[in-house]
Design an enzyme around this catalytic site. Structure first.
Site, mmCIF file in Angstrom:
data_model
loop_
_atom_site.group_PDB
_atom_site.id
_atom_site.type_symbol
_atom_site.label_atom_id
_atom_site.label_comp_id
_atom_site.label_asym_id
_atom_site.label_seq_id
_atom_site.Cartn_x
_atom_site.Cartn_y
_atom_site.Cartn_z
ATOM 1 N N ALA A 13 -12.549 -4.276 -6.491
ATOM 2 C CA ALA A 13 -11.872 -3.983 -5.225
ATOM 3 C C ALA A 13 -11.738 -5.230 -4.364
ATOM 4 O O ALA A 13 -11.755 -5.159 -3.150
ATOM 5 C CB ALA A 13 -12.650 -2.907 -4.473
ATOM 6 N N ALA A 14 -11.584 -6.381 -5.011
ATOM 7 C CA ALA A 14 -11.541 -7.627 -4.240
ATOM 8 C C ALA A 14 -10.121 -8.094 -3.951
ATOM 9 O O ALA A 14 -9.911 -8.980 -3.130
ATOM 10 C CB ALA A 14 -12.311 -8.715 -4.976
ATOM 11 N N ARG A 17 1.307 -6.078 -1.544
ATOM 12 C CA ARG A 17 2.476 -5.212 -1.392
ATOM 13 C C ARG A 17 2.282 -4.063 -0.389
ATOM 14 O O ARG A 17 3.229 -3.380 -0.029
ATOM 15 C CB ARG A 17 2.885 -4.649 -2.761
ATOM 16 C CG ARG A 17 3.660 -5.648 -3.589
ATOM 17 C CD ARG A 17 3.865 -5.167 -4.995
ATOM 18 N NE ARG A 17 2.654 -5.299 -5.787
ATOM 19 C CZ ARG A 17 2.509 -4.774 -7.010
ATOM 20 N NH1 ARG A 17 3.482 -4.057 -7.545
ATOM 21 N NH2 ARG A 17 1.388 -4.944 -7.681
ATOM 22 N N LYS A 73 -6.514 -3.158 1.014
ATOM 23 C CA LYS A 73 -5.843 -2.071 0.295
ATOM 24 C C LYS A 73 -6.732 -0.855 0.035
ATOM 25 O O LYS A 73 -6.321 0.282 0.274
ATOM 26 C CB LYS A 73 -5.286 -2.597 -1.026
ATOM 27 C CG LYS A 73 -4.669 -1.503 -1.880
ATOM 28 C CD LYS A 73 -3.742 -2.032 -2.929
ATOM 29 C CE LYS A 73 -4.455 -2.331 -4.217
ATOM 30 N NZ LYS A 73 -3.488 -2.671 -5.296
ATOM 31 N N GLY A 108 -0.518 -4.006 -18.521
ATOM 32 C CA GLY A 108 -0.914 -4.625 -19.779
ATOM 33 C C GLY A 108 -0.576 -3.653 -20.909
ATOM 34 O O GLY A 108 -0.717 -2.439 -20.748
ATOM 35 N N SER A 116 -7.209 33.957 39.960
ATOM 36 C CA SER A 116 -6.155 33.031 39.522
ATOM 37 C C SER A 116 -5.936 31.901 40.507
ATOM 38 O O SER A 116 -6.152 32.047 41.709
ATOM 39 C CB SER A 116 -4.844 33.806 39.360
ATOM 40 O OG SER A 116 -5.020 34.757 38.352
ATOM 41 N N ALA A 134 -8.555 34.812 44.409
ATOM 42 C CA ALA A 134 -7.420 34.033 43.894
ATOM 43 C C ALA A 134 -6.996 32.975 44.894
ATOM 44 O O ALA A 134 -7.037 33.181 46.105
ATOM 45 C CB ALA A 134 -6.257 34.967 43.587
HETATM 46 C C1 UD1 Z 1 -4.673 -4.903 -14.447
HETATM 47 C C2 UD1 Z 1 -4.820 -5.178 -15.931
HETATM 48 C C3 UD1 Z 1 -3.651 -4.545 -16.675
HETATM 49 C C4 UD1 Z 1 -3.611 -3.055 -16.388
HETATM 50 C C5 UD1 Z 1 -3.568 -2.809 -14.893
HETATM 51 C C6 UD1 Z 1 -3.762 -1.321 -14.628
HETATM 52 C C7 UD1 Z 1 -5.894 -7.374 -16.120
HETATM 53 C C8 UD1 Z 1 -5.703 -8.807 -16.397
HETATM 54 N N1 UD1 Z 1 -4.813 -6.603 -16.140
HETATM 55 O O1 UD1 Z 1 -3.478 -5.538 -14.027
HETATM 56 O O2 UD1 Z 1 -3.798 -4.764 -18.061
HETATM 57 O O3 UD1 Z 1 -2.485 -2.489 -17.003
HETATM 58 O O4 UD1 Z 1 -4.646 -3.487 -14.226
HETATM 59 O O5 UD1 Z 1 -3.571 -1.030 -13.281
HETATM 60 O O6 UD1 Z 1 -7.000 -6.945 -15.923
HETATM 61 N N2 UD1 Z 1 -9.271 -7.598 -8.694
HETATM 62 C C9 UD1 Z 1 -10.401 -8.216 -8.222
HETATM 63 N N3 UD1 Z 1 -10.495 -9.562 -8.284
HETATM 64 C C10 UD1 Z 1 -9.511 -10.321 -8.830
HETATM 65 C C11 UD1 Z 1 -8.360 -9.682 -9.310
HETATM 66 C C12 UD1 Z 1 -8.268 -8.317 -9.238
HETATM 67 O O7 UD1 Z 1 -11.316 -7.560 -7.720
HETATM 68 O O8 UD1 Z 1 -9.690 -11.543 -8.875
HETATM 69 C C13 UD1 Z 1 -9.190 -6.124 -8.608
HETATM 70 C C14 UD1 Z 1 -8.047 -5.642 -7.735
HETATM 71 O O9 UD1 Z 1 -8.476 -5.471 -6.402
HETATM 72 C C15 UD1 Z 1 -7.680 -4.325 -8.388
HETATM 73 C C16 UD1 Z 1 -8.053 -4.525 -9.854
HETATM 74 O O10 UD1 Z 1 -8.928 -5.614 -9.888
HETATM 75 O O11 UD1 Z 1 -8.451 -3.252 -7.869
HETATM 76 C C17 UD1 Z 1 -6.837 -4.787 -10.721
HETATM 77 O O12 UD1 Z 1 -6.239 -5.993 -10.297
HETATM 78 P P1 UD1 Z 1 -4.678 -6.180 -10.247
HETATM 79 O O13 UD1 Z 1 -4.367 -7.530 -9.752
HETATM 80 O O14 UD1 Z 1 -4.047 -5.037 -9.552
HETATM 81 O O15 UD1 Z 1 -4.371 -6.126 -11.816
HETATM 82 P P2 UD1 Z 1 -3.024 -5.748 -12.480
HETATM 83 O O16 UD1 Z 1 -2.124 -6.899 -12.457
HETATM 84 O O17 UD1 Z 1 -2.528 -4.475 -11.936
HETATM 85 CA CA CA Z 2 -2.927 -3.040 -10.015
#
Ligand code: UD1
Ligand code: CA
Length: 457
Positions: free
Chosen positions: A10-11, A16, A23, A140, A405, A423
């Site tokens: 969740a980092a 977007r 987020k 992916g 009232s 009232a």
């Molecule tokens: C990732 C997967 C992809 C998959 C998709 C599903 C990888 C390389 N790709 O892509 O194969 O289809 O999720 O939704 O893993 N995050 C961190 N630190 C970071 C980067 C990301 O905590 O340095 C967290 C984001 O907050 C997010 C999650 O990892 O919750 C996924 O990262 P995101 O950048 O959304 O990956 P996708 O490109 O969607």
């Molecule tokens: Ca994603």
């Protein structure tokens, strides 16, 4: 699931969303999306959950009230790098590591439990949750060999045009053997289109080591939908709301129009209660059986007993007893307690007041900072003048008192038990028990006045 630990990623920034708020803190059915993910993991039987935070880390940590461990990823160098941050916390831990994303709030405990179970059964080093989707753009892709076994995952941005045709995608949810995960992570490099440490690369490494990769394919791909923008946020909200409403209906609650009813996840409603259209019930609300809520009502953090009715009204942070009627068009503000059998009617505002059993405030009143006893009748147009421009003061009304009232009760003031206020009175001094208080000028009548006036013209 005692030997499974989860790591929730969740980092990321969530660019977007175009938001100042991280987020994973955007709400879905009244709770930040990260909460839904944590809850799913907990309900799947995982008691140790580690959340990797980065963007807005402190804000996230403060906003989430859950028994999780937090790890900070200072720089967002990719999903593999994010998982690595939890490594030190897990050294010496033997067992499964379930990797989840903080932005997939629709994931269910059943799916997670099924994934772990399949992983344990197959003896694979990692089991990926996959989905077949119509539009795999951005995800992916799962690479399978001619025997159908998984060889790895290729990211959309790194895929060949042939690989882009694959519509089985990586949901980003996996169950790893912990040791395979961390030894695989030591091998990954950022030599890819995004210059990131991909968690997905660990799969090919596991394969090269001669270990196997299992998959569980999810039927309902909505469940693994990642939220990246506000359009998806609304879509997820709609899906989760539908689930919440369905659960309530199964439990015996009538929801007249589920497409026009908005109920948060932490709301409980007793059987045979009826929720009419246009109703929003948010936050932690507890509603008993046999109630009628709505149409067009908004309740936030409210407790309601049984057999009560709230229609076309707004109620916030208040406690409502049994067999109470509120509305239409009432506004019940925080700190209010309506005891059993109370009736609050149309165009009444009540703030931070206690109204005793069987008392009535039927029309057009403002009651603020008041303590009203039992079986009191508050006539139409009564105002508690609780504010003198600098201080708020209290109005106390004894049991069975009758307020006529259009009275103004200038606080601080006490109206005794069984007292009557005539009232139109403006009451500035206490009225003793059983007394009649009339504060208005004597009525003057001039007989024949109208006729005399007309003749003069
Ligand atoms: C990732 C997967 C992809 C998959 C998709 C599903 C990888 C390389 N790709 O892509 O194969 O289809 O999720 O939704 O893993 N995050 C961190 N630190 C970071 C980067 C990301 O905590 O340095 C967290 C984001 O907050 C997010 C999650 O990892 O919750 C996924 O990262 P995101 O950048 O959304 O990956 P996708 O490109 O969607
Ligand atoms: Ca994603």
């Amino acid at each position: 699931m005692g030997n499974t630990v989860s790591i929730i990623l969740a980092a990321g920034k969530g660019t977007r969303m175009k938001s100042q708020i991280p987020k994973v803190l955007h709400n879905i059915c009244g709770q930040p999306m990260l909460c839904h993910v944590i809850r799913a993991a907990e309900k799947a039987g995982i008691s140790r959950n580690i959340v990797v935070i980065g963007h807005g880390a402190e804000t996230v940590r403060k906003a989430i009230d859950a028994g999780v461990e937090w790890v900070k990823q200072e720089e967002q160098l990719g999903t593999g790098h994010a998982v690595m941050q939890a490594g030190p916390l897990l050294s010496g831990v033997n067992g499964n590591v379930l990797v989840l994303c903080g932005d997939t709030p629709l994931i269910t405990p059943d799916t997670l439990a099924g994934l772990i179970e399949s992983h344990d059964r197959s003896g694979a080093s990692v089991t990926v949750l996959t989905a077949v989707v119509d539009d795999p753009k951005g995800y992916g892709r799962i690479l399978r060999n001619e025997n159908g076994s998984v060889e790895g995952i290729v990211e959309h941005k790194d895929a060949s045009s042939e690989q882009l045709n694959i519509n089985e995608i990586n949901t980003g949810i996996y169950c790893f053997n912990g040791q395979s995960l961390f030894s695989g992570l030591r091998e990954i490099s950022p030599a890819n289109a995004q210059g990131e440490f991909y968690l997905t690369d660990v799969l090919a490494i596991i394969r090269k080591m001669g270990n196997s990769i299992g998959t569980v394919r999810i039927g309902d791909s909505l469940e693994v939908m990642g939220i990246n923008d506000r359009v998806q946020l609304a879509e997820a909200e709609r899906a989760l709301r539908h689930r919440v409403l369905e659960e309530l209906m199964v439990e015996g609650v009538t929801i007249i129009d589920p497409h026009n009813t908005y109920i948060d996840r932490d709301v409980s409603i007793g059987p045979d209660s009826i929720i009419y259209p246009g109703t929003i019930i948010e936050g932690r609300c507890q509603i008993g059986p046999n109630c009628r809520i709505g149409p067009y009502s908004r309740l936030s953090h409210v407790e309601v007993g049984h057999d009560s009715t709230i229609h076309n009204s707004v109620v916030a942070e208040s406690v409502i007893g049994n067999s109470v009627t509120v509305g239409p068009f009432a506004y019940i503000r925080p700190g209010t307690v309506l005891r059993d059998d109370v009736k609050v009617g149309d165009f009444v505002e009540i703030k931070k007041s206690v109204i005793g059993q069987g008392s009535k405030v039927p029309h057009l009143s403002y009651v603020g900072d008041a303590e009203i006893g039992e079986q009191v009748n508050v006539g139409a147009g009564t105002i508690t003048c609780n504010y003198d421009g600098s201080r708020k003061s209290k109005t106390v009304i004894g049991d069975k008192a009758f307020i006529g009232s259009n009275s103004n009760l200038v606080a601080p003031v006490n109206i005794g038990r069984e007292a009557i206020v005539g009232a139109g009175s403006t009451v500035t001094k206490n009225v003793p028990e059983g007394a009649l208080c009339v504060e208005r000028s004597k009525q003057v009548v001039y007989p024949g006045w109208v006729a005399r006036k007309t003749k003069k013209k």
